[in-house]
Scaffold this motif. Structure first.
Motif, PDB file in Angstrom:
ATOM      1  N   ILE A 129       0.837  -1.200   0.000  1.00 40.59           N
ATOM      2  CA  ILE A 129       0.000   0.000   0.000  1.00 40.59           C
ATOM      3  C   ILE A 129       0.871   1.250   0.000  1.00 40.59           C
ATOM      4  CG2 ILE A 129      -1.684   1.332   1.318  1.00 40.59           C
ATOM      5  CD1 ILE A 129      -2.978  -1.045   0.142  1.00 40.59           C
ATOM      6  N   ALA A 130       1.897   1.247   0.867  1.00 38.22           N
ATOM      7  CA  ALA A 130       2.798   2.400   0.942  1.00 38.22           C
ATOM      8  C   ALA A 130       3.513   2.614  -0.398  1.00 38.22           C
ATOM      9  CB  ALA A 130       3.816   2.204   2.056  1.00 38.22           C
ATOM     10  N   PHE A 131       3.899   1.509  -1.046  1.00 37.38           N
ATOM     11  CA  PHE A 131       4.603   1.635  -2.332  1.00 37.38           C
ATOM     12  C   PHE A 131       3.681   2.223  -3.395  1.00 37.38           C
ATOM     13  CE2 PHE A 131       5.854   0.022  -6.489  1.00 37.38           C
ATOM     14  CZ  PHE A 131       7.194   0.367  -6.527  1.00 37.38           C
ATOM     15  N   CYS A 132       2.465   1.691  -3.505  1.00 38.50           N
ATOM     16  CA  CYS A 132       1.516   2.187  -4.513  1.00 38.50           C
ATOM     17  C   CYS A 132       1.043   3.603  -4.198  1.00 38.50           C
ATOM     18  CB  CYS A 132       0.305   1.252  -4.598  1.00 38.50           C
ATOM     19  SG  CYS A 132       0.678  -0.357  -5.306  1.00 38.50           S
ATOM     20  N   ASN A 133       1.211   4.012  -2.942  1.00 35.38           N
ATOM     21  CA  ASN A 133       0.778   5.343  -2.538  1.00 35.38           C
ATOM     22  C   ASN A 133       1.848   6.400  -2.777  1.00 35.38           C
ATOM     23  OD1 ASN A 133      -1.412   6.794  -1.627  1.00 35.38           O
ATOM     24  ND2 ASN A 133      -0.915   6.587   0.532  1.00 35.38           N
ATOM     25  N   ILE A 134       3.084   5.985  -3.103  1.00 38.73           N
ATOM     26  CA  ILE A 134       4.159   6.967  -3.302  1.00 38.73           C
ATOM     27  C   ILE A 134       4.800   6.860  -4.682  1.00 38.73           C
ATOM     28  CG2 ILE A 134       5.981   5.517  -2.303  1.00 38.73           C
ATOM     29  CD1 ILE A 134       5.553   9.353  -2.035  1.00 38.73           C
ATOM     30  N   ALA A 135       4.925   5.652  -5.252  1.00 35.40           N
ATOM     31  CA  ALA A 135       5.625   5.498  -6.538  1.00 35.40           C
ATOM     32  C   ALA A 135       4.968   6.300  -7.666  1.00 35.40           C
ATOM     33  CB  ALA A 135       5.723   4.016  -6.904  1.00 35.40           C
ATOM     34  N   PRO A 136       3.641   6.258  -7.852  1.00 31.29           N
ATOM     35  CA  PRO A 136       3.044   7.067  -8.921  1.00 31.29           C
ATOM     36  C   PRO A 136       3.242   8.570  -8.704  1.00 31.29           C
ATOM     37  CG  PRO A 136       1.527   5.345  -8.227  1.00 31.29           C
ATOM     38  CD  PRO A 136       2.634   5.373  -7.236  1.00 31.29           C
ATOM     39  N   ALA A 137       3.230   9.022  -7.436  1.00 29.39           N
ATOM     40  CA  ALA A 137       3.481  10.443  -7.151  1.00 29.39           C
ATOM     41  C   ALA A 137       4.891  10.818  -7.572  1.00 29.39           C
ATOM     42  CB  ALA A 137       3.272  10.725  -5.668  1.00 29.39           C
ATOM     43  N   LEU A 138       5.832   9.921  -7.343  1.00 32.71           N
ATOM     44  CA  LEU A 138       7.214  10.170  -7.762  1.00 32.71           C
ATOM     45  C   LEU A 138       7.310  10.271  -9.278  1.00 32.71           C
ATOM     46  CD1 LEU A 138      10.241  10.385  -7.218  1.00 32.71           C
ATOM     47  CD2 LEU A 138      10.340   7.873  -7.148  1.00 32.71           C
ATOM     48  N   ILE A 139       6.590   9.415  -9.996  1.00 27.78           N
ATOM     49  CA  ILE A 139       6.589   9.467 -11.470  1.00 27.78           C
ATOM     50  C   ILE A 139       6.032  10.810 -11.945  1.00 27.78           C
ATOM     51  CG2 ILE A 139       5.538   8.460 -13.534  1.00 27.78           C
ATOM     52  CD1 ILE A 139       5.633   5.746 -12.069  1.00 27.78           C
ATOM     53  N   ALA A 140       4.957  11.268 -11.304  1.00 33.42           N
ATOM     54  CA  ALA A 140       4.363  12.554 -11.691  1.00 33.42           C
ATOM     55  C   ALA A 140       5.340  13.699 -11.461  1.00 33.42           C
ATOM     56  CB  ALA A 140       3.077  12.793 -10.904  1.00 33.42           C
ATOM     57  N   LYS A 141       6.008  13.701 -10.306  1.00 33.98           N
ATOM     58  CA  LYS A 141       6.929  14.786  -9.983  1.00 33.98           C
ATOM     59  C   LYS A 141       8.184  14.750 -10.844  1.00 33.98           C
ATOM     60  CE  LYS A 141       5.448  15.215  -5.157  1.00 33.98           C
ATOM     61  NZ  LYS A 141       5.865  15.116  -3.750  1.00 33.98           N
ATOM     62  N   LEU A 142       8.546  13.565 -11.304  1.00 32.80           N
ATOM     63  CA  LEU A 142       9.728  13.439 -12.161  1.00 32.80           C
ATOM     64  C   LEU A 142       9.383  13.725 -13.614  1.00 32.80           C
ATOM     65  CD1 LEU A 142      12.728  12.694 -12.214  1.00 32.80           C
ATOM     66  CD2 LEU A 142      12.058  10.310 -12.579  1.00 32.80           C
ATOM     67  N   GLY A 143       8.200  13.260 -14.047  1.00 29.06           N
ATOM     68  CA  GLY A 143       7.848  13.365 -15.458  1.00 29.06           C
ATOM     69  C   GLY A 143       7.409  14.741 -15.901  1.00 29.06           C
ATOM     70  N   TRP A 144       6.510  15.339 -15.136  1.00 28.91           N
ATOM     71  CA  TRP A 144       5.903  16.594 -15.605  1.00 28.91           C
ATOM     72  C   TRP A 144       6.916  17.729 -15.760  1.00 28.91           C
ATOM     73  CZ3 TRP A 144       2.201  13.414 -16.235  1.00 28.91           C
ATOM     74  CH2 TRP A 144       1.006  13.821 -16.826  1.00 28.91           C
ATOM     75  N   PRO A 145       7.698  18.071 -14.730  1.00 29.08           N
ATOM     76  CA  PRO A 145       8.584  19.227 -14.913  1.00 29.08           C
ATOM     77  C   PRO A 145       9.767  18.951 -15.826  1.00 29.08           C
ATOM     78  CG  PRO A 145       8.910  18.283 -12.748  1.00 29.08           C
ATOM     79  CD  PRO A 145       7.759  17.556 -13.355  1.00 29.08           C
ATOM     80  N   TYR A 146      10.269  17.715 -15.847  1.00 33.72           N
ATOM     81  CA  TYR A 146      11.512  17.444 -16.566  1.00 33.72           C
ATOM     82  C   TYR A 146      11.292  17.104 -18.031  1.00 33.72           C
ATOM     83  CZ  TYR A 146      14.101  17.539 -12.197  1.00 33.72           C
ATOM     84  OH  TYR A 146      14.673  17.945 -11.018  1.00 33.72           O
ATOM     85  N   PHE A 147      10.163  16.509 -18.357  1.00 32.37           N
ATOM     86  CA  PHE A 147       9.974  16.023 -19.730  1.00 32.37           C
ATOM     87  C   PHE A 147       8.942  16.814 -20.526  1.00 32.37           C
ATOM     88  CE2 PHE A 147      11.536  12.296 -17.371  1.00 32.37           C
ATOM     89  CZ  PHE A 147      12.693  12.054 -18.103  1.00 32.37           C
TER      90      PHE A 147
END
Length: 454
Positions: A61-79
C-alpha cells in the motif's frame, strides 16, 4: 479635518480592508489546496489494514501510494515543455482522485484497489507540484506566504486524514472511502471561486502607492509589483510558443542539487525510515498509572500514538511561516537532515538495546515522545523552508528580459524539487521492512517479545 484628509483616510481604510480580505482568501485557498491534495494520501495509509487481505504485506500500500506520485513529480517538470494550464491540471487532478477513490471503494479485488490507489497517488503528486508552481505566479512577497499556507495545509492533512478515517471506518470500505472521494471537488471550487488572481494584489499595491514607506521597502515593493505585472502579462497567450530546453533545465537544476534537493531527500529518507521501520518496534509494557495509562491500553496503541505525535509536530512546524515565524537561514537548511539522522540512530539504539534501564519504562516512553516530536519539527521545517527559499530566488539575469521564460523558470525550479522528497520516502519504504525485522530480532534476543505479539 479637511475633506481631502478625510477622503484619503477613507480610501486608505478601504484599501487596507480590501488587502486583508485578499490575504485571507489567499491563505484559505492555499491551505485548502495543501489539505485536500494530501488528505487522501493519509486516508489510504490509515486504511491500509482494511484495504488488503491479512496475508498481503501492508508495504505494498505504501509503495503504490508513493511510486506514482514520484513518477508525476519526475515526469511533468523534466519532460514536458511550455506553459502550465493550471485550470486544466487542477480539474484533471480532481477527476483522477475521484475516479481512484471510487475504484478503491467499489472494487473488492486487490489489483483493482491497488490501481485506484495508484491513480489517487499520481493525482496527489501532480497536484502538490502544481500548487507549489502556482505560488510562483504571484509576486515574491505574496508567493512566499502562499507557500507557507500550502505547507500548513499539508501538515494539517496528516491529522485530519487520520481522524476522518477513524470516524469513517465504521461505515465500511465502500461507504467510508466513497464519502472521502468527494473531497477532491473542493480543489477546483477553491481555485475558481476563492483564490484571488495575481492582478488583484498588484492593483491593491498600486492603490496604496501614495503612502510613505522606507526606501528599502519601496524598492522591494516595486520589484514585487514588476514581478506580478510580468505574471499577469505572461497569462496572455504568446504569439510565439516558447519553452525551456533540456539544457536550460539542467542549468537550473545543478545549483539546487546540493543546496535544496539533497537536504530534502535525506530528511525524508531518515524521517520515513523512523516512521515505518523503527516506530513499530518502539513498544513497552502497558503502563498502570499516569496520563499515559489512559492512552495506552495494549501494545498496539504505541504506534498510533507515535504517529499522532509526529503528525501534530509536523503540522505546527509546517505552519511556522504562516504563523509569522522567521525562516531558517539558507546556510542552516541541512541542519534538519543532520538532526534527523542523529534521532534515527538514537531510536534504533533504543529499540535494539535500550537507552535507559528496563525498569524505567516511563522514562523511555517520555524520551521516545521527545525524540519523535523533534523529528516532526525537523521534517516540517525542512519542507516549508526549502520551498519558501526556492520561491524567493531571484530570476536568472540571462533570461530577465523575457517575462515568459522567467515565469517558466520559476515554475520549473519549484516543481523540479518535488521528486527529492518522494524518492526519499520511496527509499525509506524499501529500508523500513528489513529494519523492522532486524530490530524485532534484536528485541527477542534480549528477552523482549512484544513485537512478536502484534
Amino acid at each position: 479635518m479637511t475633506p481631502f484628509f478625510i477622503g484619503n483616510l477613507t480610501d486608505f481604510l478601504a484599501c487596507s480592508a480590501g488587502k486583508k480580505r485578499l490575504s485571507l482568501k489567499l491563505g484559505c485557498s492555499f491551505f485548502l489546496f495543501g489539505l485536500i491534495n494530501n488528505v487522501l494520501y493519509v486516508i489510504i495509509l490509515s486504511a491500509a489494514l482494511d484495504l488488503v487481505p491479512p496475508s498481503t504485506p501492508k508495504g505494498i500500500i505504501a509503495f503504490c501510494n508513493i511510486a506514482p506520485a514520484l513518477i508525476a513529480k519526475l515526469g511533468w517538470p523534466y519532460f514536458l515543455k511550455g506553459r502550465i494550464r493550471y485550470a486544466r491540471r487542477i480539474v484533471g487532478c480532481c477527476a483522477l482522485s475521484f475516479i481512484g477513490m471510487l475504484v478503491v471503494a467499489f472494487h473488492e479485488s486487490l489489483y483493482s484497489r491497488l490501481l485506484g490507489i495508484c491513480l489517487a497517488s499520481f493525482s496527489s503528486g501532480l497536484g502538490e507540484m502544481t500548487f507549489l508552481q502556482l505560488s510562483t505566479t504571484y509576486s515574491r512577497s505574496v508567493g512566499g506566504r502562499s507557500v507557507g499556507y500550502f505547507a500548513s495545509g499539508t501538515g494539517a492533512a496528516g491529522i485530519v486524514g487520520a481522524f476522518m478515517w477513524w470516524e469513517l471506518r465504521g461505515l465500511g470500505i465502500s461507504t467510508g472511502v466513497g464519502i472521502s472521494a468527494v473531497l477532491p471537488f473542493i480543489l477546483p471550487v477553491a481555485y475558481f471561486f476563492l483564490l484571488p488572481r495575481p492582478a488583484a494584489f498588484m492593483h491593491q499595491s498600486s492603490s496604496l502607492s501614495y503612502t510613505l514607506v522606507p526606501a528599502d521597502d519601496l524598492e522591494t515593493e516595486v520589484d514585487d509589483d514588476l514581478s506580478a505585472q510580468d505574471d499577469v502579462e505572461s497569462r496572455v497567450e504568446p504569439k510565439v510558443s516558447v519553452g525551456l530546453s533540456a539544457a536550460d533545465k539542467w542549468r537550473l537544476v545543478k545549483p539546487m542539487l546540493l543546496k535544496y534537493m539533497l537536504p530534502l531527500f535525506c530528511v525524508y529518507t531518515f524521517e520515513y525510515t523512523i516512521n515505518q521501520g523503527v516506530a513499530p518496534t518502539l513498544l513497552y509494557p502497558i503502563p498502570s498509572h499516569g496520563l499515559i495509562s489512559k492512552i495506552i491500553h495494549s501494545a498496539r496503541d504505541y504506534y498510533p500514538l507515535w504517529q499522532l505525535v509526529y503528525q501534530t509536530t509536523v503540522f505546527f512546524s509546517r505552519s511556522s511561516i504562516s504563523l509569522g515565524l522567521k525562516t531558517l537561514p539558507a546556510r542552516l537548511l541541512p541542519a534538519p537532515a543532520i538532526i534527523q539522522f542523529v534521532i534515527l540512530l538514537l531510536l534504533v539504539f533504543e529499540s535494539a538495546v535500550g537507552l535507559l534501564p528496563e525498569d524505567r519504562e516511563g522514562g523511555s516512553i517520555f524520551l521516545v515522545f521527545m525524540l519523535i516530536s523533534i523529528e516532526g519539527v525537523c521534517g516540517g521545517l525542512a519542507y516549508v523552508n526549502v520551498f519558501y527559499r526556492i520561491n524567493q530566488e531571484q530570476p536568472d539575469p540571462a533570461s530577465a528580459h523575457n517575462p515568459e521564460i522567467t515565469k517558466q523558470e520559476r515554475e520549473f525550479k519549484i516543481g523540479s524539487i518535488g521528486f527529492a522528497d518522494s524518492s526519499g520516502i520511496l527509499l525509506a519504504s524499501i529500508l523500513a521492512v528489513p529494519t523492522e525485522m532486524e530490530l524485532c530480532r534484536a528485541q527477542v534476543a534480549r528477552g523482549k517479545f512484544l513485537c512478536r505479539g502484534l
